[in-house]
Every structure is written in structure tokens, then in C-alpha cells.
Design an enzyme around this catalytic site. Structure first.
Site, short mmCIF file in Angstrom:
data_model
loop_
_atom_site.label_atom_id
_atom_site.label_comp_id
_atom_site.label_asym_id
_atom_site.label_seq_id
_atom_site.Cartn_x
_atom_site.Cartn_y
_atom_site.Cartn_z
N ASP A 10 0.88 -1.15 0.00
CA ASP A 10 0.00 0.00 0.00
C ASP A 10 0.94 1.22 0.00
O ASP A 10 2.13 1.09 0.29
CB ASP A 10 -0.85 -0.05 1.29
CG ASP A 10 -1.69 1.18 1.48
OD1 ASP A 10 -2.38 1.58 0.53
OD2 ASP A 10 -1.65 1.77 2.58
N LEU A 11 0.43 2.39 -0.33
CA LEU A 11 1.31 3.57 -0.38
C LEU A 11 1.18 4.42 0.89
O LEU A 11 2.07 4.43 1.74
CB LEU A 11 1.00 4.40 -1.63
CG LEU A 11 1.84 5.66 -1.81
CD1 LEU A 11 3.32 5.33 -1.99
CD2 LEU A 11 1.36 6.46 -3.02
N ASP A 12 0.05 5.13 0.99
CA ASP A 12 -0.14 6.05 2.11
C ASP A 12 -0.18 5.29 3.44
O ASP A 12 -0.99 4.40 3.62
CB ASP A 12 -1.45 6.84 1.96
CG ASP A 12 -1.43 7.73 0.73
OD1 ASP A 12 -0.34 8.04 0.24
OD2 ASP A 12 -2.52 8.11 0.27
N THR A 18 1.35 10.33 3.95
CA THR A 18 0.62 11.42 3.31
C THR A 18 -0.69 11.71 4.04
O THR A 18 -1.37 12.68 3.73
CB THR A 18 0.31 11.09 1.83
OG1 THR A 18 -0.14 9.75 1.78
CG2 THR A 18 1.52 11.27 0.96
N LYS A 46 -8.51 6.71 6.19
CA LYS A 46 -7.31 6.04 5.67
C LYS A 46 -7.69 4.88 4.76
O LYS A 46 -8.52 4.04 5.13
CB LYS A 46 -6.43 5.54 6.82
CG LYS A 46 -5.71 6.69 7.51
CD LYS A 46 -4.70 6.19 8.52
CE LYS A 46 -3.97 7.37 9.14
NZ LYS A 46 -3.11 6.97 10.26
N SER A 115 -2.53 0.72 -4.34
CA SER A 115 -2.98 1.89 -3.58
C SER A 115 -4.32 2.42 -4.08
O SER A 115 -4.60 2.35 -5.27
CB SER A 115 -1.92 2.99 -3.70
OG SER A 115 -2.43 4.23 -3.27
N ALA A 116 -5.10 3.00 -3.17
CA ALA A 116 -6.37 3.62 -3.55
C ALA A 116 -6.15 5.01 -4.15
O ALA A 116 -7.05 5.60 -4.74
CB ALA A 116 -7.27 3.74 -2.33
N LYS A 146 -11.14 -0.59 -1.94
CA LYS A 146 -10.90 -1.46 -0.79
C LYS A 146 -12.07 -1.26 0.18
O LYS A 146 -12.52 -0.13 0.32
CB LYS A 146 -9.60 -1.08 -0.08
CG LYS A 146 -8.33 -1.20 -0.93
CD LYS A 146 -7.13 -0.58 -0.19
CE LYS A 146 -5.91 -0.51 -1.09
NZ LYS A 146 -4.75 0.17 -0.48
N GLU A 170 -0.16 -3.31 4.61
CA GLU A 170 -1.28 -2.35 4.66
C GLU A 170 -1.39 -1.66 6.02
O GLU A 170 -1.09 -2.26 7.04
CB GLU A 170 -2.59 -3.12 4.46
CG GLU A 170 -3.28 -2.91 3.15
CD GLU A 170 -3.79 -1.51 2.89
OE1 GLU A 170 -3.89 -0.69 3.83
OE2 GLU A 170 -4.10 -1.22 1.73
N ASP A 171 -1.83 -0.40 6.00
CA ASP A 171 -2.04 0.31 7.27
C ASP A 171 -3.52 0.52 7.59
O ASP A 171 -3.85 1.03 8.65
CB ASP A 171 -1.34 1.68 7.26
CG ASP A 171 -2.06 2.66 6.34
OD1 ASP A 171 -2.41 2.26 5.21
OD2 ASP A 171 -2.29 3.81 6.75
#
Ligand code: B16
Ligand code: MG
Length: 219
Positions: A10-12, A18, A46, A115-116, A146, A170-171
């Protein structure tokens, strides 16, 4: 055939933080509309797509807007957000991430992004790591947000791997649920209570050591 599993990041909240910039931009928008949003409320945004985030925020403020206003709010929030992240560089990688990405690259262990965010590509470019991903799947590539597993299933295809050969970092709760629904190994980065459905949990990326990575990527 590759004898390792693949990793989907995942990114953020995993590679880069971010969330604080999303919060500042959404908060400014809410303030302009006459209400405020809290950091606790931001937690619920998130991993949630831009459209769903705005619907949620307008609900908190009891605001109804026309379709045209809705589009306008999304685009001005995004402009504001992009201005805030414009100066990101390698120094913004979250602690512990570089070490793991270097290890994966040096050992030919493939990894992809799931990522979303519709801004994932410019962010990865700013971080100077875009070229290292075997595949990038972001908010522009999916039709279902997601916890629908679509984003991770497309990322698995890009890795050329079956879902059960993929490990997701994932966060967000929605992201962990998506990884589990996809039949992948889920690794939660964040609060143990919140991410309790994940197969493995670390409070932040500094806890993800090379020994652990070596163990989980082995087929
Ligand atoms: P954008 P992730 C998600 O990214 C964020 O966590 C979420 O807060 C944001 O609303 C969403 O991307 C959409 O982002 O407005 O840039 O398209 O965690 O899935 O990498
Ligand atoms: Mg995230």
C-alpha cells in the site's frame, strides 16, 4: 519459475505518510464549508477513496451538495493536497522502508504497488522509487474500492503470481480486509487492536526486519 513470493505495498501510511496532508486539505475544505473534522475522524478516511472520503466528510458536517459542487470540492481539495506534497523526496520514505526495498531489489524479490490513491505515480516519482516496482496499481486502475480485493488481484497479475503467493503490507482496516478476501498473506502496519484481522502486525515499518522478510517470502 520464481522461487519467492511477491510483495504488494500500500502507499499512504506504509511507504510514505501522506495522511497528514490529506487531513490538512480535507480540514481546510470542511472549515470553508463551516465545520471541522478531527484527527480521530481522519483515521476513518485512511485507505478510503477520494469519493467515499468526501461523502463521509459531508455526512459528518450534515452538508448536502449538488453533483457539480461535489466534483468542485474534490478537485479543489486535490489541488490543495498536491501543492502540499509537491516537495516530497527520498527523505520522506517512512523509517525502515528503504532498507526493505533495497533488500527486495538486490535479491530479485518482485514487488508491486496496490494503492487507492489516484496520485500514487507522482508520489512514487517524487520518492524516486517508481522504477523499482514491477507493477503499479492505483485508484485510476480500479472500479471497486478497498475492502474489495480488486486492487490487489490486479497487482498479483502484474507480478505474475497467484493470490496465495502474494504478501500485502497495509495500514488500513479496509486494506487488510481486501488482502484477506484476496486470499493473500496480510501484514498490518499500525495499531494492533485496529488491524487485528491481519496475519502479522507491526506497529511501524522499523519492526519489519530482513529476517522476517526472508522467512515470509520463501515458498
Ligand atoms: P487520492 P492508500 C489512500 O491511499 C489514502 O489512504 C486515503 O486517505 C485517500 O483518500 C485515498 O488514497 C485516495 O487518495 O485522493 O490521492 O486519490 O493508503 O490506499 O495508498
Ligand atoms: Mg494506506
Amino acid at each position: 519459475m520464481n522461487n519467492t513470493k511477491g510483495i504488494i505495498f500500500d502507499l499512504d501510511g506504509v511507504i510514505v505518510d501522506t495522511a497528514k496532508f490529506h487531513y490538512l486539505a480535507w480540514r481546510k475544505m470542511a472549515n470553508d464549508l463551516g465545520f471541522d473534522i478531527t484527527l480521530e475522524q481522519n483515521e476513518q478516511l485512511k485507505g478510503v477513496s477520494r469519493v467515499h472520503s468526501l461523502q463521509q466528510i459531508l455526512g459528518w458536517g450534515n452538508k448536502t451538495v449538488t453533483e457539480e459542487e461535489f466534483q468542485q470540492l474534490m478537485s479543489s481539495k486535490n489541488e490543495d493536497y498536491l501543492a502540499k506534497i509537491a516537495h516530497m523526496d527520498e527523505g520522506d520514505l517512512l523509517p525502515g522502508v528503504k532498507k526493505v526495498l533495497d533488500y527486495l531489489t538486490e535479491n530479485n524479490i518482485p514487488f508491486a504497488l496496490g494503492s487507492a490513491s489516484k496520485n500514487a505515480r507522482p508520489i512514487l516519482k517524487g520518492l524516486k522509487i517508481e522504477h523499482r516496482f514491477k507493477g503499479i496499481v492505483d485508484g485510476n486502475d480500479v472500479t471497486k474500492a478497498k475492502p474489495n480485493p480488486e486492487v490487489f488481484l490486479i497487482a498479483a497479475e502484474k507480478l505474475g503470481m497467484a493470490p496465495e503467493e502474494c504478501i500485502v503490507m497495509e495500514d488500513s482496516v479496509a486494506g487488510v480486509e481486501a488482502a484477506n478476501l484476496a486470499g493473500m498473506t496480510s501484514i498490518g502496519i499500525g495499531d494492533r487492536e485496529i488491524l487485528k484481522e491481519a496475519d502479522h502486525i507491526f506497529s511501524d515499518f522499523t519492526g519489519v526486519d530482513i529476517e522476517f522478510i526472508e522467512k515470509i517470502v520463501r515458498k
